[in-house]
Design an enzyme around this catalytic site. Structure first.
Site, mmCIF file in Angstrom:
data_model
loop_
_atom_site.group_PDB
_atom_site.id
_atom_site.type_symbol
_atom_site.label_atom_id
_atom_site.label_comp_id
_atom_site.label_asym_id
_atom_site.label_seq_id
_atom_site.Cartn_x
_atom_site.Cartn_y
_atom_site.Cartn_z
ATOM 1 C CG ASP A 157 49.878 86.549 5.249
ATOM 2 O OD1 ASP A 157 49.459 87.795 4.941
ATOM 3 O OD2 ASP A 157 49.137 85.485 4.663
ATOM 4 C CG PHE A 158 51.093 82.498 9.539
ATOM 5 C CD1 PHE A 158 50.804 83.952 9.662
ATOM 6 C CD2 PHE A 158 50.312 81.657 9.533
ATOM 7 C CE1 PHE A 158 49.369 84.425 10.142
ATOM 8 C CE2 PHE A 158 48.830 81.932 10.170
ATOM 9 C CZ PHE A 158 48.638 83.182 10.366
ATOM 10 C CG HIS B 206 44.803 85.726 7.861
ATOM 11 N ND1 HIS B 206 45.016 86.595 8.710
ATOM 12 C CD2 HIS B 206 45.064 84.511 8.283
ATOM 13 C CE1 HIS B 206 45.264 86.131 9.935
ATOM 14 N NE2 HIS B 206 44.987 84.556 9.658
ATOM 15 C CD GLU C 145 54.930 79.506 11.608
ATOM 16 O OE1 GLU C 145 53.734 79.363 11.550
ATOM 17 O OE2 GLU C 145 55.790 79.813 12.756
#
Length: 659
Positions: free
Chosen positions: A423-424, A465, A398
Site C-alpha cells: 500500500d505504501f 495494509h 519511499e
C-alpha cells in the site's frame, strides 16, 4: 560584481570564459531559430550560465552531474558535440533518446550526466544513489544535482536531502534561486528568506554564492568538492541568480517588474566576466573576436550536420524491443538434490540471502530491514552477514529510496527496495512509473531494481495494509511484475528477478508467509520470468489466476469432484504467458479469470479481453471473471471475507458450466 582571482592562471580564466561564452552563443542562435520556426521549443538559461559552467569546470570529468532544462553549460562543459545536442533537441535518431524525448531529458554515462524528467524533484533521489555507489566503492567522488527554487517545494527534494544527511552521502544539492517558479514569485512559493536556512533543519551545511559570478561558483565548488571527497556528507548550495528569459520562450516575462529585469541585466555573467578579464589583461578584443568566430563556426557546422537528420522513421519492432534492457535469462537448476521444508516467508528470505551472496553489488534498502530484520523478519540476520553498507535502514521516504535504487543502477549496481506494505508504494509511485519504467526506453539506462511488495488481504488489516495493487503497474510498459503463489516459486522467481537488469515489482502475499510450507531446494535456483504453470489439469473449464487465487481455486475444485479444471498459475503478470493461456482455452473452451484485486480494471480484464479477441473460435461460453468487490478493503473480518471473491467463486464456476 567583484571577482577574486586568487592564484588562478590565465589559462583557467580563459577556460572559464570560453565555457561561459559557448552556451550563450548557442542560446542566442536557438532564439533566432525559434523565431524562424526552425525549432519547436526552448528553455533559456540566459543569465544563469555561471552556475552550470562554474560547477562543471570545478568537478572531475568522471563525477556525475544531474542538471535541468537551463543547464546547457553542463552539457557543453562535458564536451558533448553540439550536433548531437541539437539532434536531441530536434528529436532525431542522432540524439540520445532516438526521438523519444526532448530537451535535456536524457543521460549519458560516457559524459557522466543524468538528465531530468519533467516531474521536478526525482533527480535528487537518483543523485543519492550515484553518491551511495561511489561511497560503497570507495571512489572518493562527489555528485552534483540541480534544482530550481520552485522545484524545492516537491517532497522528493526534502526526502533526498534527508537521506543524504542520514547516510552522509557526498552530494551537493544546488538550488538556482532565480526568484520565480515559472511565473510564481518566491513569496508565493515559500516563507524562508534564504535556502541555506533550510540546511539547519537537515543537520547539514548550507552555503550561498553569487550565482552570476563564475569565479565565485568555481572556487566554491573546488573547495567543497575536495572536502566531500575526503569526508563524505551533503551540502546545500544556494546560487543567487536571475532568469532573463521566460520559463520557456512562449511564456515570456511580462510578469517580471521592469526594474527587476533592468537590475539583473547589469549583472550579466558573461559580459561582466569578459569585462573583468579584459581589465586584467587576460584577454583582449582580438581574442574575443577570434573566440566568437571559432564558436560561431562550430555552431553553424553542427547545425548543418544536424539539419540533415530527419525525424525517425517509425519502427514498431524497435520501439517495443527498447522497452526492456536486453536480457536472455538462463534458468539455473539446483546444484544438488538437497531440500528442506520452508515456509513461504523462509523461501523469500533464502532467495534474498543467496542472491546477496551471488551478487556483491546488490544493496538492500527498506524501513526497519537492518537490525530489526523488517516487520516480517525476512532480512533478520542479514546485517551480521552482509554489513550495514549493503543492508540499509531507510527513513520514511519511499520516493527518495526508489530514486536511490535507480542511481545505484547508473553505477552498475543492483538494488532491492522493500515496501513495508504494498500500500505504501504510492509514496514512490512517480519514481517507479516515470523513472524506473521509462529509463531504458528513453536513453538506454537499465534500472536494475526489484521492489518487494508485501500484499493482499485476509489478515483483517483494513484498507491501508491489504490492497492488491498490481494493476496499478500492469499498465506501465518497462516494468515486470512477478507474483508467486508457493514457496518454490517464491524463491526461484525472486532470484530470477534479482538477476534481471530490468525493474521488477515482486508481489508476495502476506497471508501465505507463515501458513504455507513446502520442501524446496536448499541451493540457489531460478524460474523463468514470463512462464505460467499448470497447477491442476482438467477438461471442464480453465481457471486462470495467480497468488492467493491459486489456493482458492484449488480449494473450491476439491468440493466439486465431478468437475475437472485446468488451474493455470500465471506467476508472472508482466509479461504474462499468452501461449499457456491459449493452450488451456483451446483445451477446455470455458474460461474463468480469477484474482484478489478488485474487478474493474484488474489484470483479469486484460486477459479476458485478449482471450475474446484471439481465442473466440475456441470458446463455448463468455469469458467470465471473479474478483473482489469494487470497494476499498474493509477492516472487520466478516466484511473482508465478503469483499474477497472466494465466497462467490463456486457459484461463478457453476454459472460458467451451465452456459
Amino acid at each position: 560584481m567583484k571577482f577574486i582571482r586568487k592564484n588562478y592562471t590565465d589559462d583557467i580564466l580563459k577556460k572559464l570564459y570560453e565555457s561561459l561564452l559557448f552556451p550563450r552563443m548557442i542560446e542566442e542562435k536557438m532564439l533566432i531559430l525559434l523565431r524562424q520556426n526552425k525549432i519547436s521549443k526552448w528553455f533559456s538559461g540566459i543569465g544563469q550560465e555561471a552556475i552550470s559552467v562554474g560547477i562543471t569546470q570545478a568537478l572531475h570529468p568522471e563525477e556525475y552531474i544531474l542538471p535541468m532544462h537551463r543547464n546547457l553549460g553542463v552539457f557543453t562543459g562535458r564536451d558533448i558535440p553540439f550536433e548531437k545536442l541539437f539532434a536531441q533537441w530536434q528529436g532525431t535518431m542522432a540524439g540520445f533518446t532516438k526521438g523519444r524525448d526532448r530537451s535535456f531529458h536524457f543521460g549519458t554515462n560516457e559524459h557522466h550526466i543524468v538528465g531530468m524528467i519533467s516531474h521536478l524533484g526525482p533527480q535528487n533521489g537518483v543523485a543519492d544513489g550515484i553518491a551511495l555507489a561511489t561511497k560503497l566503492k570507495g571512489e572518493k567522488k562527489v555528485t552534483v544535482v540541480f534544482n530550481g527554487d520552485g522545484g524545492t517545494s516537491q517532497g522528493d527534494f526534502h526526502e533526498a536531502i534527508n537521506v543524504a544527511a542520514v547516510w552522509d552521502l557526498p552530494v551537493i544539492f544546488v538550488v538556482e534561486n532565480n526568484g520565480y517558479g515559472l511565473s510564481t514569485p518566491s513569496s508565493e512559493q515559500f516563507r524562508c528568506k534564504n535556502f541555506i536556512d533550510k540546511a539547519i533543519g537537515y543537520g547539514i551545511e548550507g552555503i550561498q554564492v553569487d550565482g552570476n559570478n563564475v569565479l565565485e561558483v568555481y572556487d566554491t565548488i573546488l573547495s567543497i568538492a575536495d572536502k566531500l571527497r575526503e569526508n563524505p556528507r551533503p551540502i546545500l548550495l544556494e546560487c543567487i541568480t536571475f532568469r532573463m528569459r521566460g520559463h520557456e520562450e512562449a511564456s515570456g516575462t511580462k510578469y517580471v517588474p521592469k526594474e527587476l529585469m533592468d537590475t539583473w541585466a547589469k549583472k550579466d555573467p558573461v559580459e561582466n566576466f569578459e569585462k573583468y578579464l579584459v581589465e586584467q589583461g587576460v584577454i583582449d578584443a582580438i581574442y574575443i573576436e577570434q573566440t566568437r568566430k571559432k564558436f560561431k563556426k562550430e555552431i553553424e557546422e553542427g547545425l548543418e550536420v544536424a539539419f540533415q537528420e530527419t525525424h525517425p522513421q517509425p519502427d514498431t519492432e524497435r520501439e517495443l524491443n527498447d522497452v526492456y534492457t536486453p536480457f536472455t535469462q538462463t534458468i539455473i537448476q539446483p546444484s544438488t538434490d538437497k531440500k528442506s521444508e520452508k515456509r513461504f516467508i523462509d523461501a523469500i528470505s533464502d532467495g534474498l540471502r543467496q542472491s546477496m551472496e551471488r551478487f556483491d553489488n546488490l544493496v538492500l534498502m527498506g524501513q526497519d530491514i537492518a537490525e530489526y530484520g523488517g516487520v516480517f523478519k525476512i532480512t533478520e540476520g542479514f546485517v551480521e552477514k552482509f554489513g550495514k553498507g549493503r543492508v540499509r535502514n531507510t527513513p520514511l521516504c519511499e520516493a527518495a529510496i526508489v530514486g536511490t535504487a535507480l542511481g545505484l543502477s547508473v553505477k552498475a549496481m543492483k538494488a532491492m527496495v522493500e515496501m513495508q506494505f504494498a500500500d505504501f508504494v504510492t509514496e514512490g509511485f512517480n519514481q517507479i512509473v516515470n523513472n524506473l519504467a521509462k529509463t531504458h526506453w528513453r536513453w538506454g539506462q537499465s534500472a536494475d531494481v526489484v521492489v518487494r511488495m508485501p500484499t493482499g488481504a485476509g489478515t483483517a488489516a483494513g484498507p491501508f495494509h491489504s490492497q492488491s495493487n498490481e494493476a496499478w503497474f500492469f499498465h506501465t510498459p518497462g516494468l515486470k511484475i512477478v507474483y508467486p503463489s508457493n514457496p518454490y516459486d517464491a524463491k526461484g522467481l525472486l532470484c530470477a528477478a534479482l538477476e534481471d537488469p530490468n525493474p521488477v515489482m515482486y508481489f508476495e502475499h502476506k497471508l501465505l508467509y507463515r501458513t504455507l510450507k513446502d520442501f524446496i531446494p536448499d541451493d540457489y535456483y531460478t524460474i523463468e520470468i514470463g512462464k505460467a504453470k499448470l497447477i491442476r489439469e482438467g477438461e471442464s473449464l480453465s481457471i486462470i489466476t495467480y497468488g492467493m487465487g491459486v489456493h482458492w481455486a484449488t480449494e473450491i475444485m476439491d468440493t466439486l469432484p465431478d468437475v475437472k479444471a485446468d488451474i493455470v498459475d500465471l506467476r508472472t503478470l508482466l509479461p504474462w504467458d499468452k501461449d499457456a493461456v491459449l493452450e488451456t482455452v483451446k483445451k477446455t473452451n470455458r474460461v474463468l479469470v480469477l484474482h484478489e484485486d478488485t474487478l474493474t480494471g484488474g489484470v483479469g480484464a486484460e486477459i479476458a479481453a485478449w482471450i475474446s479477441e484471439h481465442c473466440f473460435q475456441h470458446l463455448d461460453a463468455p469469458v467470465m471473471r471473479e474478483a473482489s468487490l469494487d470497494t476499498a478493503i474493509p477492516f472487520a473480518p466478516t466484511l473482508e471475507q465478503n469483499f474477497l471473491p472466494k465466497i462467490r467463486l463456486k457459484n461463478k464456476i457453476e454459472e460458467l458450466l451451465k452456459y
